[in-house]
Design a protein around this motif. Structure first.
Motif, mmCIF file in Angstrom:
data_model
loop_
_atom_site.group_PDB
_atom_site.id
_atom_site.type_symbol
_atom_site.label_atom_id
_atom_site.label_comp_id
_atom_site.label_asym_id
_atom_site.label_seq_id
_atom_site.Cartn_x
_atom_site.Cartn_y
_atom_site.Cartn_z
ATOM 1 N N GLY A 131 22.905 8.722 40.205
ATOM 2 C CA GLY A 131 23.696 9.105 39.038
ATOM 3 C C GLY A 131 25.028 8.401 38.921
ATOM 4 N N HIS A 132 25.306 7.461 39.792
ATOM 5 C CA HIS A 132 26.612 6.795 39.861
ATOM 6 C C HIS A 132 27.076 6.304 38.487
ATOM 7 C CE1 HIS A 132 29.882 4.325 41.335
ATOM 8 N NE2 HIS A 132 29.526 4.482 42.607
ATOM 9 N N ILE A 133 28.352 6.554 38.174
ATOM 10 C CA ILE A 133 28.924 6.058 36.930
ATOM 11 C C ILE A 133 30.180 5.244 37.230
ATOM 12 C CG2 ILE A 133 27.999 7.907 35.483
ATOM 13 C CD1 ILE A 133 30.775 9.231 35.549
ATOM 14 N N ALA A 134 30.581 4.443 36.257
ATOM 15 C CA ALA A 134 31.838 3.709 36.310
ATOM 16 C C ALA A 134 32.626 4.041 35.055
ATOM 17 C CB ALA A 134 31.585 2.209 36.403
ATOM 18 N N TYR A 135 33.949 3.880 35.149
ATOM 19 C CA TYR A 135 34.853 4.164 34.038
ATOM 20 C C TYR A 135 35.483 2.840 33.602
ATOM 21 C CZ TYR A 135 34.493 9.004 35.694
ATOM 22 O OH TYR A 135 34.026 10.245 36.083
ATOM 23 N N TYR A 136 35.310 2.492 32.328
ATOM 24 C CA TYR A 136 35.774 1.212 31.813
ATOM 25 C C TYR A 136 36.752 1.425 30.676
ATOM 26 C CZ TYR A 136 35.693 -3.338 29.471
ATOM 27 O OH TYR A 136 36.047 -4.522 28.882
ATOM 28 N N HIS A 137 37.935 0.844 30.813
ATOM 29 C CA HIS A 137 38.954 0.907 29.771
ATOM 30 C C HIS A 137 39.111 -0.466 29.156
ATOM 31 C CE1 HIS A 137 42.561 1.724 27.532
ATOM 32 N NE2 HIS A 137 43.302 0.941 28.285
ATOM 33 N N GLU A 138 38.796 -0.582 27.872
ATOM 34 C CA GLU A 138 38.885 -1.859 27.175
ATOM 35 C C GLU A 138 40.302 -2.050 26.657
ATOM 36 O OE1 GLU A 138 36.402 -4.424 23.816
ATOM 37 O OE2 GLU A 138 36.072 -2.268 24.017
ATOM 38 N N ALA A 139 40.927 -3.147 27.048
ATOM 39 C CA ALA A 139 42.307 -3.443 26.655
ATOM 40 C C ALA A 139 42.517 -4.941 26.791
ATOM 41 C CB ALA A 139 43.281 -2.677 27.546
ATOM 42 N N ALA A 140 43.747 -5.395 26.563
ATOM 43 C CA ALA A 140 44.043 -6.815 26.756
ATOM 44 C C ALA A 140 43.702 -7.244 28.179
ATOM 45 C CB ALA A 140 45.511 -7.083 26.458
ATOM 46 N N THR A 141 44.026 -6.370 29.133
ATOM 47 C CA THR A 141 43.548 -6.527 30.504
ATOM 48 C C THR A 141 42.673 -5.316 30.802
ATOM 49 O OG1 THR A 141 45.558 -7.701 31.176
ATOM 50 C CG2 THR A 141 44.181 -6.788 32.926
ATOM 51 N N PRO A 142 41.359 -5.455 30.689
ATOM 52 C CA PRO A 142 40.476 -4.298 30.869
ATOM 53 C C PRO A 142 40.500 -3.787 32.306
ATOM 54 C CG PRO A 142 39.357 -6.098 29.739
ATOM 55 C CD PRO A 142 40.611 -6.660 30.312
#
Length: 258
Positions: free
Chosen positions: A115-126
């Motif tokens: 079930g592993h998940i990752a958290y991704y924040h999209e930005a100028a530097t993601p």
């Protein structure tokens, strides 16, 4: 802008502390131990812990969750298909959450656990908080998932922008790089990275975050399509060089006994 600090835990874990200075609010990722987070909060009494983000169920990632939630009333986020202590928000692939006024996309990346998940924040530097799926110069062991699942998960992460900063959960970089050099002994990017990380570690500096651009150049698990990797793994493990999935599985098995 989010500010990010590493709180060391156990022998080689990092608990990532995310801060929004404008609001004096913070979040933590994978608090396997409550003590480092408690110590930081005690040293910064005007800050409030509002969110706890969990990538997977292993104890060194969740062990401090219950105590911190009880002490701070922070919201707890975690994968929907794994048993996470005091989880308020069960997350599935492609969900989006708001943490410290910043949007994070949820990526299901099975392999290390199912079930592993990752958290991704999209930005100028993601920003990518990937737990034990993608490591600096390596990847997690296959405790529950298959090599095919891990390969697909890493392929998905490798498709993120070059500038993405990779915040994994362990200080495994040097040992991973030594394996990477065994796989690609003539890769100059690996040689340069080993020298750089050795210098950092000698002075107590951590080796993280990495970047996806650097991982694509030095991480053998993201380079299974490269001729140099295929030929070495095929010779070392007696597999067909043109079968990328078989190369990945053999590479992971090789690393398990390196």
């Amino acid at each position: 802008m989010l500010e990010i600090d590493a709180l060391p835990a156990f022998n080689d874990n990092y608990i990532w502390l995310l801060r929004n200075p404008a609001r004096k609010e913070c979040a933590v990722v994978d608090p396997g131990d409550a003590a480092p987070v408690r110590a930081w909060l005690a040293a910064h009494p005007d800050w409030r812990l509002t969110d706890i983000l969990i990538t997977h169920h292993h104890f060194d990632h969740v062990g401090g969750t219950t105590a911190l939630q009880q002490e701070t009333a922070a919201r707890v986020y975690g994968p929907a298909t794994e048993k996470i202590p005091v989880c308020d928000h069960a997350l599935n692939d492609a969900d989006t959450i708001s943490v410290l006024d910043h949007a994070f996309q949820i990526l299901h990346v099975p392999g290390h656990t199912l079930g592993h998940i990752a958290y991704y924040h999209e930005a100028a530097t993601p920003l990518l908080f990937c737990g034990d799926t993608l490591f600096a110069a390596g990847c997690g062991r296959l405790f529950e998932g298959t090599a095919e699942q891990m390969h697909e998960s890493l392929t998905r992460l490798a498709a993120l922008p070059d500038a993405t900063l990779v915040y994994c959960a362990h200080e495994y970089t040097l040992s991973n790089l030594r394996f990477a050099q065994a796989v690609e002994p003539h890769n100059p990017a690996i040689v340069a990275r080993i020298a750089e990380v050795e210098g950092w570690r000698a002075t107590g500096r951590i080796s993280l975050p990495s970047s996806l651009q650097l991982e694509r150049a030095t991480n053998p698990f993201l380079r299974c399509q490269e001729t140099s990797v295929k030929q070495m793994v095929a010779a070392e493990r007696n597999v067909q060089a043109e079968d990328t999935k078989a190369i990945f599985a053999a590479l992971r098995a090789w690393k398990d006994h390196f």
